[in-house]
Design a protein around this motif. Structure first.
Motif, short mmCIF file in Angstrom:
data_model
loop_
_atom_site.label_atom_id
_atom_site.label_comp_id
_atom_site.label_asym_id
_atom_site.label_seq_id
_atom_site.Cartn_x
_atom_site.Cartn_y
_atom_site.Cartn_z
N GLU A 181 6.87 20.77 12.33
CA GLU A 181 6.22 19.69 11.61
C GLU A 181 5.76 18.62 12.59
O GLU A 181 6.54 18.15 13.42
CB GLU A 181 7.18 19.07 10.59
N MET A 182 4.48 18.25 12.47
CA MET A 182 3.96 17.17 13.32
C MET A 182 4.53 15.85 12.83
O MET A 182 4.41 15.50 11.67
CB MET A 182 2.44 17.13 13.23
N LEU A 183 5.17 15.11 13.74
CA LEU A 183 5.75 13.83 13.33
C LEU A 183 5.04 12.64 13.97
O LEU A 183 5.26 11.51 13.57
CB LEU A 183 7.24 13.79 13.67
N ASP A 184 4.23 12.89 14.98
CA ASP A 184 3.46 11.77 15.52
C ASP A 184 2.27 12.29 16.32
O ASP A 184 2.27 13.43 16.79
CB ASP A 184 4.33 10.88 16.42
N LEU A 185 1.29 11.39 16.44
CA LEU A 185 0.11 11.69 17.24
C LEU A 185 0.25 10.90 18.54
O LEU A 185 0.73 9.77 18.52
CB LEU A 185 -1.14 11.23 16.48
N VAL A 186 -0.15 11.51 19.65
CA VAL A 186 -0.04 10.81 20.93
C VAL A 186 -1.43 10.47 21.46
O VAL A 186 -2.29 11.35 21.56
CB VAL A 186 0.73 11.65 21.98
N LEU A 187 -1.63 9.21 21.75
CA LEU A 187 -2.90 8.77 22.33
C LEU A 187 -2.69 8.47 23.81
O LEU A 187 -1.69 7.89 24.19
CB LEU A 187 -3.42 7.51 21.65
N VAL A 188 -3.66 8.88 24.62
CA VAL A 188 -3.65 8.49 26.02
C VAL A 188 -5.02 7.87 26.30
O VAL A 188 -6.04 8.52 26.03
CB VAL A 188 -3.40 9.71 26.94
N ILE B 117 12.97 18.14 19.02
CA ILE B 117 11.75 17.35 19.04
C ILE B 117 10.95 17.76 20.27
O ILE B 117 11.47 17.70 21.39
CB ILE B 117 12.07 15.84 19.09
N GLU B 118 9.72 18.22 20.06
CA GLU B 118 8.95 18.78 21.18
C GLU B 118 7.63 18.05 21.36
O GLU B 118 7.10 17.45 20.43
CB GLU B 118 8.68 20.27 20.91
N ARG B 119 7.08 18.14 22.58
CA ARG B 119 5.79 17.52 22.89
C ARG B 119 4.75 18.60 23.15
O ARG B 119 5.03 19.59 23.82
CB ARG B 119 5.89 16.69 24.16
N PHE B 120 3.55 18.41 22.61
CA PHE B 120 2.46 19.34 22.89
C PHE B 120 1.21 18.53 23.25
O PHE B 120 0.87 17.58 22.55
CB PHE B 120 2.18 20.23 21.68
N GLY B 121 0.56 18.92 24.32
CA GLY B 121 -0.64 18.20 24.75
C GLY B 121 -1.88 19.06 24.56
O GLY B 121 -1.81 20.28 24.54
N ALA B 122 -3.03 18.40 24.39
CA ALA B 122 -4.30 19.13 24.25
C ALA B 122 -5.45 18.17 24.48
O ALA B 122 -5.27 16.95 24.49
CB ALA B 122 -4.42 19.76 22.87
N HIS B 123 -6.65 18.74 24.63
CA HIS B 123 -7.83 17.91 24.84
C HIS B 123 -8.39 17.37 23.54
O HIS B 123 -9.19 16.45 23.53
CB HIS B 123 -8.91 18.71 25.58
N ALA B 124 -8.01 18.00 22.43
CA ALA B 124 -8.44 17.50 21.12
C ALA B 124 -7.41 17.94 20.09
O ALA B 124 -6.72 18.95 20.27
CB ALA B 124 -9.81 18.07 20.74
N VAL B 125 -7.29 17.15 19.03
CA VAL B 125 -6.33 17.44 17.97
C VAL B 125 -7.08 17.50 16.65
O VAL B 125 -7.90 16.63 16.35
CB VAL B 125 -5.23 16.36 17.90
N ALA C 103 6.31 8.06 22.20
CA ALA C 103 6.14 8.63 20.86
C ALA C 103 7.37 9.44 20.46
O ALA C 103 7.86 9.36 19.34
CB ALA C 103 4.89 9.51 20.82
N GLU C 104 7.89 10.20 21.41
CA GLU C 104 9.08 11.01 21.12
C GLU C 104 10.27 10.12 20.78
O GLU C 104 11.02 10.38 19.85
CB GLU C 104 9.41 11.91 22.32
N LYS C 105 10.38 9.04 21.54
CA LYS C 105 11.50 8.12 21.31
C LYS C 105 11.40 7.51 19.91
O LYS C 105 12.39 7.42 19.18
CB LYS C 105 11.46 7.02 22.38
N ALA C 106 10.19 7.11 19.53
CA ALA C 106 10.01 6.48 18.22
C ALA C 106 10.39 7.46 17.11
O ALA C 106 11.05 7.07 16.13
CB ALA C 106 8.55 6.05 18.05
N VAL C 107 10.02 8.73 17.28
CA VAL C 107 10.35 9.73 16.27
C VAL C 107 11.87 9.89 16.18
O VAL C 107 12.46 9.91 15.09
CB VAL C 107 9.68 11.08 16.62
N LYS C 108 12.50 9.97 17.33
CA LYS C 108 13.96 10.17 17.33
C LYS C 108 14.68 8.98 16.71
O LYS C 108 15.68 9.13 15.99
CB LYS C 108 14.46 10.40 18.76
#
Lengths: 228, 647, 247
Positions: free
Chosen positions: B191-198, B215-223, B487-492
């Motif tokens: 389940e996606m729990l947050d969006l990460v902006l850079v 809780i896992e992190r996934f990166g990409a060029h577009a979401v 973002a991960e910290k906020a989710v946790k």
């Protein structure tokens, strides 16, 4: 054909083809037995013909191979299927509507059939073809005197009952096995599935009644001391 | 605030999409291999987009909360999918489908988007047939069609009563093919729990593994967000139990604007509520209105006898029946759009003609059709729906009419997107029900499937290339950065907070209260007072939630209570935004009916002078009033008029 | 209605499980089976106990997410429905109901009543598709398909992937599931093109994942919520055998 026979469907194909072959053999055996009802001389002629001649021996070997394949693959499939079911069984499980009892108990029925077969071998084959093979008489009658063996065996009600139980198991086995063989071969569809099941029931009933008829007739004859 | 630029191409309506496709940039195959795309959601939009993007050569990661992509709620769509094929020779055309959709949406959708939708609708049918979708056919072997609400032509393609299922299985099969090839990697039960902006661009997501709690992190060029609608804010709806608005809401809180949140579709033909323990409502397909006639008794005494079970519906003679849709809307009859049919049912029930114990039900009767066509024909057309009805209600609809009542079904509102389907956050896209763009204030039947697949197969794969063509120099997204860590910290922390409360109420207890507030005040008939009341009550309930909820178990396990709690926390914020939007829109249009604004006949009264715009809300921080921006709706091809389904 | 529930509780895939007995009271016969479990869970939460985990989603019998082996039957004692469509009027006041997860080697328990059915996805990934890319396909009406074929294809395509066939089969066989997909595509001209490859790939994957062989009992068909016929298994056999014989 690649690894056809290591696939689940390929293994079932062996069950199907060997099963159909055994069904053909049953038909032949049934016809032969029926002869005994009408004429013991004619029956003994067939026994003579099927003695230890090369063609009969080849036939016996092919038949044995059919049995072996059918039995060995039944074991392999059953073991694999039990593994697939998993170690944890249902605490409550009920019989689904419209599912034949035989279809879920083919292995047990098969075991009963094999036990009956062993008895049958001891009663007949050992005394007849085997005796001829080793060249000396092992039973009370001559190896080609099949009629005598039938007459003497089925005068004993214990054997009559044992054989009838055996036939009943075989009947159940056939009612499922017959149409199932065609299903496995893929010769089936929405309409034929019902037809095959119907044909299977009729076929199994006719064949097993004919087998039973011989046993019952010889038993009844023994009751009236061979006078009828 | 990011300036709202809808990026609608200039030029005549019918040429906009072709011209736009010619103008936008593409990415070379060698560069596609270097680009990563995250797709969240595996319904018609998500699955078709991920499959198509994978085919193009991008590296795609797809996430869903179910155990398999095939479970997405698109699967439950029953009736069909529209396309302007004109196979029936009934003078259908791209323009007519476009026009019906704009009109059905009560002139609150973007012309250019809707025209494009109608344009690609035909490609969808071709695509699905090529994938092996077993659409209904006629004896000649060609495709069959049926009619749906809001249209006077037969343009709906269907696969029995399981069209959504068959289309989703088609898209899912295409997705499976890409998963097998390795171009798409699938993450079920995530389940996606947050969006990460850079640097202001969407660069990844934070997920929770629903089985292990990791809780896992996934990166990409577009979401790409393809997570459907938020109808479950009402607790009782036709949505699946796990459907939720959380992914979209996280995007909103990270800066993506939310458009027209109050536009909710109340579907007229659902099985009525039977009691307080009910968990969801079941839809009876709109296709039933092809042959079913909707009525209530004309006489109050008949109503009383039916409620007391002293009389059966079939005992009421023809002359004592009020076929109110046929009476009020002779031209469209039982096939008026959903919002009109729903309101008409509510009107009759409010007037005291409701036919079940709660007084909240009307009849949907097949007697005329069975007499005309025979029971076998009706069984062939709707057999599975009739069976479903009988299993739930224990009433045989071949003999007694069905009882139906409106229920929350679809949300036209959603994340604001431009013509390219990009949100106000660069690199973040929203497709299908999750965006707002194509259905205005009311969606026509059989158009949701069309939009999901149009976006996923034929729009996004083109438009995302335009953005990604500028990203070919960007290296793989590194998830080991402060943005991801934060973002991960906020989710946790949010999860820890939920466990720390250990209050007295279950998540469902509070969700039911929210649903009640929403249905009573932000439902079919909204007033200034009811909406103001809703805002106050939702705020209070939200406080209560954060003080009084009890979440059992721990994070590090399969914990369905935690999943529900996280989603409810978002619904408790989203519900307020819906009420605010409904309050500000001082007109009635489509599914948004403000009691103060109606014609003398009780029809929705639009105010094109003041409200012909998209209401776009921007998040301003926790417990802050959101900021409203307006995207004006410019109509060049259609003439704005009071919707008329009478003649 | 007042009922006694014997429910399988298992903390996770590795932990041993056991039956735990619960009581639920004042259940309306119009309540659905899963709503009855919701009521139980809400009670458990109020008591501070862990609620029972079970998979469910659409609650209208189409997503295939719900499972449960109820009183000896997959999807409970009613025909052609999923558990979410089962209503309490099918039980009697005072009944004891035993609720177990699907039991099959290929469907390990995740927690309580939820099992892992990802093996189904893997089988479909092996070949349950027609290899066409988006775009560049012919007009939908360019290939007429006989209505009977399209209808039969649809009969098989109705499969919801719930796994009741595997759960019910004494051999833990997935043949009905695989057959439904293979048969559905085999009945259409579009699907025939790679029919042989599909049948071989899907059967090979099914065997690899530890599902059992079909012994034609028909239990799967009896418990399938969509009533999918085992005649489709015959077609799969035909497709597979004829493909293999050509190799």
């Amino acid at each position: 054909m690649g690894n056809l026979f290591s696939s689940s469907i390929g293994r079932k194909l062996i069950m199907s083809i060997s099963g159909l072959f055994l069904i053909l053999f049953l038909l032949f055996h049934m016809s032969m037995n029926l002869v005994a009802v009408f004429s013991t001389e004619a029956y003994n002629m067939i026994c003579e013909f099927l003695g230890a001649h090369w063609y009969a021996l080849v036939g016996t070997l092919v038949l044995a191979a059919g049995f072996l394949f059918h039995i060995i693959y039944a074991f392999i499939l059953t073991i694999k299927n039990r593994q697939a079911r998993g170690n944890q069984r249902y605490a409550v499980s009920k019989h689904e509507q419209g599912v034949s009892w035989a279809s879920k108990n083919m292995f047990v029925l098969g075991l009963i059939v094999v036990l009956g077969l062993l008895l049958h071998f001891y009663n007949f084959w050992y005394n007849m073809q085997f005796a001829e093979l080793i060249g000396e008489q092992v039973g009370p009658y001559g190896p080609a005197d099949g009629a005598a063996y039938i007459t003497s065996l089925f005068s004993n009600p214990v054997f009559v009952i044992l054989y009838l139980v055996w036939f009943a198991a075989l009947w159940f086995h056939l009612t499922h096995g017959f149409w199932s063989a065609f299903q496995t071969l893929g010769w089936d569809n929405q309409i034929w599935i019902k037809r095959w099941k119907c044909i299977a029931n009729i076929f199994a009933t006719v064949v097993m009644l004919c087998f039973a008829l011989v046993v019952v007739v010889f038993f009844l004859r023994s009751l009236c001391g061979g006078a009828c | 605030m990011a300036k709202l630029d809808s990026k609608i191409p200039a030029g005549p309506l019918a040429e906009k999409w072709s011209k736009h496709k010619a103008d936008i940039k593409v990415v070379s195959p060698a560069n596609k291999r270097k680009l990563d795309i995250i797709v969240v959601g595996t319904g018609l939009g998500g699955a078709s987009a991920a499959a198509s993007l994978g085919e193009l050569g991008y590296n795609v990661k797809i996430f869903c909360i179910s155990d398999s992509p095939r479970r997405a709620h698109s699967i439950a769509a029953q009736g069909g999918i529209n396309a302007a094929k004109n196979y029936q020779n009934d003078n259908d055309s791209v323009f007519r489908l476009f026009y019906d959709t704009i009109k059905g949406g009560d002139y609150r959708a973007r012309e250019a988007n809707v025209y494009r939708l109608a344009e690609v609708s035909n490609n969808i049918i071709d695509q699905c047939v090529a994938q092996g979708v077993p659409f209904a056919r006629d004896y000649g072997g060609l495709l069959d069609n049926r009619s749906f609400g809001g249209a006077q032509v037969s343009r709906t393609f269907y696969a029995r009563g399981q069209t959504g299922q068959q289309l989703l299985l088609g898209a899912y099969a295409a997705l499976n093919r890409q998963i097998a090839k390795g171009s798409v990697k699938s993450y079920p039960r995530h389940e996606m729990l947050d969006l990460v902006l850079v640097d202001g661009k969407a660069r990844g997501i934070i997920t929770r593994n629903l089985i292990t709690g990791e809780i896992e992190r996934f990166g990409a060029h577009a979401v790409v967000i393809a997570t459907g609608g938020y109808g479950n804010v009402f607790f009782l709806s036709t949505n699946a139990m796990n459907s939720n608005g959380s992914a979209a809401w996280q995007c909103y809180k990270k800066g993506a604007c939310f458009a027209n949140p109050c536009f909710t579709q109340i579907h007229p033909t659902c099985i009525p509520v039977h009691g307080t323990q009910q968990s969801k409502l079941t839809l009876m397909s709109e296709s039933l209105r092809n042959d079913g006639r909707i009525w209530v008794p004309k006489k109050k005494e008949d109503v009383e006898l039916i409620r007391a079970k002293k009389k059966k519906a079939s005992d009421i003679p023809e002359e004592d029946r009020d076929y109110y849709l046929e009476r009020r809307y002779p031209a469209f009859g039982n096939l008026v759009p959903r919002d009109v049919a729903s309101r008409a049912a509510k009107e009759r029930c409010d007037a005291g003609y409701g036919v079940n114990e709660t007084g909240l039900a009307v009849f949907l009767d097949f007697k005329t059709a069975i007499d005309r066509l025979g029971e076998d024909v009706i069984r062939a057309r709707y057999g599975n729906l009739f069976q479903m009805y009988e299993k739930i209600t224990d009433v045989n609809p071949y003999h007694e009419p069905m009882m139906i009542y409106p229920a929350v079904h679809y949300t036209m509102g959603g994340i604001w997107v431009d013509y390219n389907l990009m949100t106000t956050i660069p690199g973040l896209y929203a497709i299908g029900e999750a965006n707002f763009s194509d259905h205005g204030a009311n969606r026509l039947g059989a158009s949701a499937l069309m939009q999901g697949l149009a976006d996923g197969y034929f729009v996004l794969p083109y438009t995302i290339g335009d953005y990604l063509s500028h990203e070919i120099q960007s290296p793989k997204v590194n998830t080991d950065t402060p943005e991801f860590a934060e973002a991960e910290k906020a989710v946790k922390e949010k999860i820890a907070k939920l466990f720390s409360i250990q209050g007295a109420e279950s998540v469902d207890d509070i969700h039911k209260k929210l649903g009640h507030i929403m249905w009573e005040n932000v439902g079919m008939g909204r007033t200034k007072e009811s909406l103001e009341k809703a805002i106050v009550e939702i705020q209070a309930l939200r406080k209560d939630f954060w003080k009084n909820v009890r979440v059992t178990g721990t994070n590090e396990e399969f914990n369905q209570e935690l999943e529900k709690a996280i989603r409810l926390a978002d619904f408790l914020e989203l519900g307020e935004l819906m009420a605010r939007d409904a309050l500000h829109r001082q007109e009635s249009c489509g599914g948004h009916f403000r009691v103060e604004y109606q014609t003398p006949e009780g029809e929705a009264l639009r105010d094109d002078k003041h409200f012909a715009y998209v209401a776009v809300w921007e998040y301003q921080g926790a417990d802050q009033e959101p900021k409203l921006e307006k995207e004006p709706l410019v109509f060049e091809a259609v003439h704005l008029a009071q919707r008329n389904y009478k003649d | 209605m007042n009922l006694t529930l014997k429910i399988w509780r298992q903390k996770n895939a590795k932990a041993p499980g056991k039956f735990v007995t619960y009581k639920v009271e004042n259940i309306s016969p119009d309540t659905s089976f899963l709503e009855m479990l919701d009521i139980l869970n809400n009670d458990l939460i109020h008591k501070g106990e862990d609620p029972v985990v079970f998979d469910h989603d659409c609650r209208e019998g189409i997503c295939g997410m719900c499972s449960l082996h109820i009183n000896g039957f997959a999807h409970g004692p009613d025909t052609e429905i999923t558990t979410c469509q089962l209503h309490m009027r099918k039980f009697k006041d005072g009944d004891t109901i035993t609720i177990e997860p699907w039991r099959s080697h290929a469907f390990p328990v995740i927690k309580d009543l939820a099992v892992d059915r990802s093996a189904f996805d893997k089988i479909l990934q092996a070949g349950g598709f027609i290899s066409v890319n988006t775009g560049g396909v012919p007009d939908a009406n360019s290939i007429p398909i006989p209505k009977a074929d399209a209808d039969e294809s649809m009969d098989a395509a109705a499969c919801i992937g719930c796994g009741a066939c595997v759960a019910t089969c004494k051999n833990g066989s997935a043949m009905l599931f695989v057959a439904a997909r293979v048969s559905s595509l085999a009945k259409l001209p579009q699907g025939r093109v790679e029919g042989a490859r599909r049948a071989k790939a899907m059967v090979a994957k099914m065997d690899e994942l530890g599902f059992g062989a079909c012994t034609n009992t028909g239990a799967c068909e009896a418990q399938c919520p969509k009533g999918i016929s085992i005649a489709h298994i015959a077609r799969l056999n035909r497709e597979f055998l004829s493909a293999k014989l050509k190799d």
